[in-house]
Structures are given as structure tokens and as C-alpha cells.
Design a protein around this motif. Structure first.
Motif, PDB file in Angstrom:
ATOM      1  N   ALA A 134       0.868  -1.185   0.496  1.00 58.84           N
ATOM      2  CA  ALA A 134       0.409   0.041  -0.286  1.00 58.84           C
ATOM      3  C   ALA A 134       0.581   1.413  -0.146  1.00 58.84           C
ATOM      4  O   ALA A 134       0.767   1.986  -0.841  1.00 58.84           O
ATOM      5  CB  ALA A 134      -0.191  -0.078   1.250  1.00 58.84           C
ATOM      6  N   ALA A 135       1.977   0.968   1.498  1.00 55.79           N
ATOM      7  CA  ALA A 135       2.813   2.633   0.736  1.00 55.79           C
ATOM      8  C   ALA A 135       3.634   3.171  -0.359  1.00 55.79           C
ATOM      9  O   ALA A 135       3.481   3.589  -0.840  1.00 55.79           O
ATOM     10  CB  ALA A 135       3.670   2.210   2.130  1.00 55.79           C
ATOM     11  N   ILE A 136       3.683   1.970  -1.286  1.00 57.66           N
ATOM     12  CA  ILE A 136       4.401   1.842  -2.209  1.00 57.66           C
ATOM     13  C   ILE A 136       4.086   2.052  -3.223  1.00 57.66           C
ATOM     14  O   ILE A 136       4.001   2.762  -4.309  1.00 57.66           O
ATOM     15  CB  ILE A 136       5.574   0.242  -2.980  1.00 57.66           C
ATOM     16  N   SER A 137       2.662   1.467  -3.398  1.00 53.33           N
ATOM     17  CA  SER A 137       1.474   2.410  -4.246  1.00 53.33           C
ATOM     18  C   SER A 137       1.185   3.660  -4.370  1.00 53.33           C
ATOM     19  O   SER A 137       0.887   4.620  -5.295  1.00 53.33           O
ATOM     20  CB  SER A 137       0.233   1.199  -4.018  1.00 53.33           C
ATOM     21  N   HIS A 138       1.647   4.248  -3.364  1.00 52.66           N
ATOM     22  CA  HIS A 138       0.963   6.005  -2.887  1.00 52.66           C
ATOM     23  C   HIS A 138       2.989   6.640  -2.942  1.00 52.66           C
ATOM     24  O   HIS A 138       2.620   7.788  -3.499  1.00 52.66           O
ATOM     25  CB  HIS A 138       1.416   6.300  -1.577  1.00 52.66           C
ATOM     26  N   ALA A 139       3.807   6.195  -3.971  1.00 49.94           N
ATOM     27  CA  ALA A 139       5.433   6.492  -3.332  1.00 49.94           C
ATOM     28  C   ALA A 139       5.633   7.187  -5.032  1.00 49.94           C
ATOM     29  O   ALA A 139       5.235   6.729  -6.130  1.00 49.94           O
ATOM     30  CB  ALA A 139       6.537   5.439  -3.116  1.00 49.94           C
ATOM     31  N   LEU A 146       9.074   8.574  -7.283  1.00 50.21           N
ATOM     32  CA  LEU A 146      10.480   8.640  -6.976  1.00 50.21           C
ATOM     33  C   LEU A 146      10.528  10.157  -8.087  1.00 50.21           C
ATOM     34  O   LEU A 146      10.560  10.599  -8.964  1.00 50.21           O
ATOM     35  CB  LEU A 146      10.613   8.020  -8.385  1.00 50.21           C
ATOM     36  N   VAL A 147      11.705  10.754  -7.007  1.00 50.81           N
ATOM     37  CA  VAL A 147      11.290  12.219  -7.262  1.00 50.81           C
ATOM     38  C   VAL A 147      13.594  12.237  -6.778  1.00 50.81           C
ATOM     39  O   VAL A 147      13.899  11.475  -6.460  1.00 50.81           O
ATOM     40  CB  VAL A 147      11.442  12.522  -6.201  1.00 50.81           C
ATOM     41  N   ARG A 148      13.972  13.792  -6.745  1.00 51.20           N
ATOM     42  CA  ARG A 148      15.224  13.840  -6.712  1.00 51.20           C
ATOM     43  C   ARG A 148      15.119  14.606  -5.665  1.00 51.20           C
ATOM     44  O   ARG A 148      14.590  15.198  -5.283  1.00 51.20           O
ATOM     45  CB  ARG A 148      15.931  14.678  -8.328  1.00 51.20           C
ATOM     46  N   GLY A 149      16.851  13.802  -5.148  1.00 53.66           N
ATOM     47  CA  GLY A 149      16.513  14.605  -3.489  1.00 53.66           C
ATOM     48  C   GLY A 149      17.773  15.525  -4.072  1.00 53.66           C
ATOM     49  O   GLY A 149      18.053  16.036  -4.927  1.00 53.66           O
ATOM     50  N   GLU A 150      17.817  16.089  -3.227  1.00 54.52           N
ATOM     51  CA  GLU A 150      18.760  17.011  -2.716  1.00 54.52           C
ATOM     52  C   GLU A 150      20.265  16.910  -3.413  1.00 54.52           C
ATOM     53  O   GLU A 150      21.143  17.913  -3.374  1.00 54.52           O
ATOM     54  CB  GLU A 150      18.684  17.744  -0.917  1.00 54.52           C
ATOM     55  N   THR A 151      20.513  15.850  -2.867  1.00 56.26           N
ATOM     56  CA  THR A 151      22.053  15.634  -3.414  1.00 56.26           C
ATOM     57  C   THR A 151      22.004  15.091  -4.492  1.00 56.26           C
ATOM     58  O   THR A 151      23.107  14.501  -5.343  1.00 56.26           O
ATOM     59  CB  THR A 151      22.270  14.415  -2.774  1.00 56.26           C
ATOM     60  N   GLY A 152      20.575  14.962  -5.295  1.00 58.12           N
ATOM     61  CA  GLY A 152      20.778  14.875  -7.034  1.00 58.12           C
ATOM     62  C   GLY A 152      20.493  12.974  -6.955  1.00 58.12           C
ATOM     63  O   GLY A 152      20.054  12.861  -7.941  1.00 58.12           O
ATOM     64  N   ALA A 153      20.282  12.167  -6.126  1.00 60.26           N
ATOM     65  CA  ALA A 153      20.115  10.746  -6.307  1.00 60.26           C
ATOM     66  C   ALA A 153      18.695  10.967  -5.765  1.00 60.26           C
ATOM     67  O   ALA A 153      17.661  11.816  -5.335  1.00 60.26           O
ATOM     68  CB  ALA A 153      21.122   9.964  -4.539  1.00 60.26           C
ATOM     69  N   PHE A 154      17.799  10.112  -6.319  1.00 60.21           N
ATOM     70  CA  PHE A 154      16.074   9.671  -6.275  1.00 60.21           C
ATOM     71  C   PHE A 154      16.329   9.026  -5.739  1.00 60.21           C
ATOM     72  O   PHE A 154      16.486   7.808  -5.127  1.00 60.21           O
ATOM     73  CB  PHE A 154      16.444   8.534  -8.215  1.00 60.21           C
ATOM     74  N   LEU A 155      15.245   9.480  -4.972  1.00 58.58           N
ATOM     75  CA  LEU A 155      13.987   8.605  -3.834  1.00 58.58           C
ATOM     76  C   LEU A 155      12.600   8.553  -4.407  1.00 58.58           C
ATOM     77  O   LEU A 155      12.115   9.120  -4.644  1.00 58.58           O
ATOM     78  CB  LEU A 155      15.087   9.835  -2.565  1.00 58.58           C
ATOM     79  N   TRP A 156      12.381   7.307  -3.432  1.00 57.46           N
ATOM     80  CA  TRP A 156      10.777   6.723  -3.083  1.00 57.46           C
ATOM     81  C   TRP A 156      10.474   7.262  -2.064  1.00 57.46           C
ATOM     82  O   TRP A 156      10.605   7.625  -0.797  1.00 57.46           O
ATOM     83  CB  TRP A 156      10.659   5.284  -3.193  1.00 57.46           C
ATOM     84  N   MET A 157       9.651   8.716  -2.154  1.00 54.43           N
ATOM     85  CA  MET A 157       9.043   9.740  -1.584  1.00 54.43           C
ATOM     86  C   MET A 157       6.942   9.671  -1.362  1.00 54.43           C
ATOM     87  O   MET A 157       6.214   9.662  -2.784  1.00 54.43           O
ATOM     88  CB  MET A 157       9.508  11.080  -1.872  1.00 54.43           C
ATOM     89  N   VAL A 158       6.400   8.911  -0.623  1.00 52.37           N
ATOM     90  CA  VAL A 158       5.433   9.529  -0.225  1.00 52.37           C
ATOM     91  C   VAL A 158       4.595  10.901  -0.181  1.00 52.37           C
ATOM     92  O   VAL A 158       5.573  11.962   0.586  1.00 52.37           O
ATOM     93  CB  VAL A 158       4.815   8.666   1.073  1.00 52.37           C
ATOM     94  N   PRO A 179       3.223  13.630   1.258  1.00 53.17           N
ATOM     95  CA  PRO A 179       2.923  14.644   1.695  1.00 53.17           C
ATOM     96  C   PRO A 179       0.805  14.183   1.832  1.00 53.17           C
ATOM     97  O   PRO A 179       0.996  14.243   3.512  1.00 53.17           O
ATOM     98  CB  PRO A 179       3.331  15.631   2.505  1.00 53.17           C
ATOM     99  N   THR A 180       0.628  14.648   1.425  1.00 52.93           N
ATOM    100  CA  THR A 180      -1.273  14.276   1.417  1.00 52.93           C
ATOM    101  C   THR A 180      -1.414  12.691   1.418  1.00 52.93           C
ATOM    102  O   THR A 180      -2.317  12.377   1.817  1.00 52.93           O
ATOM    103  CB  THR A 180      -1.676  15.123   0.658  1.00 52.93           C
ATOM    104  N   GLN A 181      -0.819  12.359   1.333  1.00 52.74           N
ATOM    105  CA  GLN A 181      -0.978  10.731   1.162  1.00 52.74           C
ATOM    106  C   GLN A 181       0.201   9.813   2.974  1.00 52.74           C
ATOM    107  O   GLN A 181      -0.361   8.931   2.577  1.00 52.74           O
ATOM    108  CB  GLN A 181      -0.398  10.301   0.086  1.00 52.74           C
ATOM    109  N   ALA A 182       0.675  10.587   3.185  1.00 55.86           N
ATOM    110  CA  ALA A 182       1.741  10.212   4.163  1.00 55.86           C
ATOM    111  C   ALA A 182       1.097   9.237   5.490  1.00 55.86           C
ATOM    112  O   ALA A 182       1.627   8.136   5.235  1.00 55.86           O
ATOM    113  CB  ALA A 182       2.275  11.601   5.099  1.00 55.86           C
ATOM    114  N   LEU A 183      -0.357   9.768   5.521  1.00 55.35           N
ATOM    115  CA  LEU A 183      -0.820   8.749   6.452  1.00 55.35           C
ATOM    116  C   LEU A 183      -2.049   7.604   5.593  1.00 55.35           C
ATOM    117  O   LEU A 183      -2.535   7.797   6.974  1.00 55.35           O
ATOM    118  CB  LEU A 183      -0.937   9.106   8.119  1.00 55.35           C
ATOM    119  N   SER A 184      -2.143   8.007   4.761  1.00 48.75           N
ATOM    120  CA  SER A 184      -3.636   7.198   4.852  1.00 48.75           C
ATOM    121  C   SER A 184      -3.011   5.722   3.773  1.00 48.75           C
ATOM    122  O   SER A 184      -1.985   5.025   3.749  1.00 48.75           O
ATOM    123  CB  SER A 184      -4.167   8.239   3.142  1.00 48.75           C
TER     124      SER A 184
END
Length: 118
Positions: free
Chosen positions: A92-97, A99-111, A113-118
Motif C-alpha cells: 500500500a505504501a509503495i503504491s503511493h510513492a 520517484l523524486v530527485r533528492g537534495e543530493t541529486g540521487a533519486f528517492l522513493w517519497m510519499v 505529504p498529503t498521502q503520508a498517513l493514508s
């Protein structure tokens, strides 16, 4: 994920998630809530039956994942029901994630904020 289980710096009250305040504090410390969501939710009381059910589900999910990870670390088999619930939570968590570029330039899986606790 380690932030979700690391109790360093948090009180027993926060780790037990026995109130809305402790749930919100834990979610922020674990990185599930950003500052805006934390400010918005920290003083919000759980007043309705639906909110109480949702808080109970969040707490049960955290505890189930904790038992599963702890058993695995101890080289034990998690309970079958815990394993199934943990797998469902991760899916369920992965289905909301996203892929975004982080501050260091690396890509991260992020949820988002509006879906973080759904």
C-alpha cells in the motif's frame, strides 16, 4: 525505515503511541510527516469514532511491522498473520510513492505529504 523503529530521543509515551499527540510526534520523528503536516495535526484531537479507528489502525500497522522486523533480526520466523499484514502495508505504501530527485541529486522513493498517513 530505521527512523520508524529507532526510539532514541523519544519518550516511552511517544513510542507507545497512546495518544494523538504521541502518534503525531512519532510520525514526524519517523519522517512520515513534514513540518507543515506536523504543525497542522499536532493539536488536533481525535474526537470521532472514525478518527479513533484510523489511529488504532496506524498503531496496529506500526506494531505489526515492528514485530515482523524484530523477529527477522532475531533470526526467527514472524507470525504468518504479521508477515501478511506487513507485506500488505508495504504494498500500500509503495503504491503511493513517487520517484523524486533528492537534495543530493540521487533519486528517492517519497510519499507525497498529503498521502503520508493514508
Amino acid at each position: 525505515m530505521s527512523k520508524a523503529f529507532d526510539c532514541t530521543g523519544r519518550s516511552d509515551e511517544d513510542n507507545r503511541l497512546t495518544s494523538n499527540g504521541s502518534l503525531i510526534a512519532w510520525a514526524k520523528a519517523a519522517g512520515f510527516l513534514g513540518e507543515h503536516e506536523h504543525q497542522h495535526n499536532r493539536d488536533t484531537a481525535i474526537t470521532t469514532a472514525a478518527q479513533r479507528r484510523e489511529a488504532a489502525q496506524i498503531i496496529e500497522c506500526r506494531e505489526t511491522i515492528y514485530r515482523t522486523v524484530t523477529a527477522t533480526i532475531r533470526n526467527e520466523s514472524p507470525l504468518p498473520d504479521d508477515r501478511a499484514k506487513t507485506q500488505a502495508s508495504i504494498q500500500a505504501a509503495i503504491s503511493h510513492a513517487q520517484l523524486v530527485r533528492g537534495e543530493t541529486g540521487a533519486f528517492l522513493w517519497m510519499v507525497p505529504p498529503t498521502q503520508a498517513l493514508s
